[in-house]
Design an enzyme around this catalytic site. Structure first.
Site, mmCIF file in Angstrom:
data_model
loop_
_atom_site.group_PDB
_atom_site.id
_atom_site.type_symbol
_atom_site.label_atom_id
_atom_site.label_comp_id
_atom_site.label_asym_id
_atom_site.label_seq_id
_atom_site.Cartn_x
_atom_site.Cartn_y
_atom_site.Cartn_z
ATOM 1 N N HIS A 96 -31.110 35.215 -22.683
ATOM 2 C CA HIS A 96 -31.625 35.928 -21.518
ATOM 3 C C HIS A 96 -30.601 35.893 -20.395
ATOM 4 O O HIS A 96 -30.047 34.831 -20.104
ATOM 5 C CB HIS A 96 -32.932 35.275 -21.050
ATOM 6 C CG HIS A 96 -33.437 35.844 -19.764
ATOM 7 N ND1 HIS A 96 -33.564 37.195 -19.558
ATOM 8 C CD2 HIS A 96 -33.838 35.256 -18.605
ATOM 9 C CE1 HIS A 96 -34.031 37.414 -18.334
ATOM 10 N NE2 HIS A 96 -34.196 36.253 -17.730
ATOM 11 N N HIS A 98 -29.457 38.105 -16.421
ATOM 12 C CA HIS A 98 -29.690 39.153 -15.431
ATOM 13 C C HIS A 98 -28.363 39.883 -15.197
ATOM 14 O O HIS A 98 -28.037 40.218 -14.055
ATOM 15 C CB HIS A 98 -30.174 38.568 -14.105
ATOM 16 C CG HIS A 98 -31.415 37.741 -14.207
ATOM 17 N ND1 HIS A 98 -31.731 36.734 -13.328
ATOM 18 C CD2 HIS A 98 -32.446 37.777 -15.105
ATOM 19 C CE1 HIS A 98 -32.880 36.179 -13.671
ATOM 20 N NE2 HIS A 98 -33.332 36.784 -14.748
ATOM 21 N N ASP A 121 -22.729 51.291 -33.002
ATOM 22 C CA ASP A 121 -22.399 50.191 -33.923
ATOM 23 C C ASP A 121 -23.371 49.021 -33.757
ATOM 24 O O ASP A 121 -23.988 48.561 -34.715
ATOM 25 C CB ASP A 121 -20.995 49.644 -33.622
ATOM 26 C CG ASP A 121 -19.875 50.572 -34.043
ATOM 27 O OD1 ASP A 121 -20.136 51.526 -34.793
ATOM 28 O OD2 ASP A 121 -18.734 50.325 -33.602
ATOM 29 N N HIS A 161 -36.295 43.175 -14.309
ATOM 30 C CA HIS A 161 -36.000 41.771 -14.564
ATOM 31 C C HIS A 161 -34.592 41.564 -15.138
ATOM 32 O O HIS A 161 -33.697 41.126 -14.429
ATOM 33 C CB HIS A 161 -37.093 41.194 -15.486
ATOM 34 C CG HIS A 161 -36.922 39.735 -15.743
ATOM 35 N ND1 HIS A 161 -37.849 38.972 -16.408
ATOM 36 C CD2 HIS A 161 -35.912 38.885 -15.451
ATOM 37 C CE1 HIS A 161 -37.428 37.724 -16.490
ATOM 38 N NE2 HIS A 161 -36.262 37.651 -15.922
ATOM 39 N N TYR A 215 -18.326 46.287 -41.653
ATOM 40 C CA TYR A 215 -17.371 45.827 -40.643
ATOM 41 C C TYR A 215 -17.150 44.322 -40.747
ATOM 42 O O TYR A 215 -18.049 43.586 -41.122
ATOM 43 C CB TYR A 215 -17.905 46.172 -39.254
ATOM 44 C CG TYR A 215 -17.039 45.708 -38.114
ATOM 45 C CD1 TYR A 215 -15.920 46.428 -37.717
ATOM 46 C CD2 TYR A 215 -17.347 44.531 -37.431
ATOM 47 C CE1 TYR A 215 -15.134 46.002 -36.674
ATOM 48 C CE2 TYR A 215 -16.556 44.098 -36.377
ATOM 49 C CZ TYR A 215 -15.449 44.831 -36.009
ATOM 50 O OH TYR A 215 -14.681 44.397 -34.974
#
Ligand SMILES: [Zn+2]
Length: 226
Positions: A96, A98, A121, A161, A215
């Site tokens: 997580h 910001h 991709d 958020h 890849y």
């Protein structure tokens, strides 16, 4: 318990990538990893400076978000991480942030359209927006899971958020967080300078398939979590 020790070290080390790529300010942002084969996760402690995030500082919680081992309180986003692990057994890592450009799209509740081959991709299409949700309880976790279920993207922009990403392990989730900010920034600049061109769906599909299956180095397992 060596495995748990190793995972604490990995999660601690990966937090340095968040500062290295400029994805976090102060103590915001967090990474967790599922402990393979056990209903546990390693996660960042709450409110500790990035410079002090050693392996010993990491905490272990169960998948209800209850502290099992550690000297600090777990991240305030622990409930969201725990919800994702309970709902998505294939997920081994959650991140997580910001990060500024991606969160600017989240502030407008605007998905990032797929206008770059690198986005095709890694994300296989647009990067979607999840609902507005208050911290604490299961609302953020529910929003992440309901948005990402059945979506190719390992990243969701939670409205007003920030970014949550998932991966088969914590490193893959960190990569998705770095790439999400990268494409958000380029999409922002392209929009500011003119009208970005879309990529045809068939080409997005082809790029995504190639990247996810061919890849990288031989024997590097393809991401098959979605
Ligand atoms: Zn947050």
């Amino acid at each position: 318990m060596n495995e748990l020790r190793e995972l604490r070290e990995t999660v601690a080390r990966l937090h340095a990538e968040l500062t290295r790529y400029g994805l976090v300010a102060w103590t915001a942002g967090n990474i967790s990893a599922r402990v393979p084969g056990r209903d546990l996760m390693v996660i960042k402690p709450s409110g500790i400076d990035y410079d002090e995030l050693s392996a010993d500082a990491m905490v272990v919680c169960d998948l209800e978000g209850v502290l099992v081992e550690g000297d600090h309180a777990p991240s305030s986003d622990t409930a969201a991480h725990a919800y994702v692990y309970r709902a998505m057994p294939e997920v081994g890592g959650v991140v997580h942030t910001h990060s500024s450009y991606a969160t600017a799209w989240a502030a407008r509740a605007e998905p990032i359209p797929c206008q770059l081959t690198a986005q095709a991709d890694e994300f296989g299409g647009e990067i979607p927006v999840g609902p507005f949700a208050l911290i604490g309880g299961d609302d953020i976790g529910k929003g992440i899971v309901s948005t990402l279920a059945g979506h190719r993207s390992p990243a969701v922009l939670m409205r007003n958020h920030g970014v949550f990403t998932i991966g088969r392990d914590a490193r893959a989730a960190v990569k998705a967080a770095v790439m999400c900010e990268d494409v958000a920034r380029t999409a922002h600049l392209a929009r500011a300078l003119g009208r970005p061109l879309p990529i045809a769906q068939a080409d997005i599909d082809s790029l995504y398939h190639r990247y996810q299956t061919a890849y990288g180095q031989p024997h590097h397992p393809a991401k098959e979590i979605r």
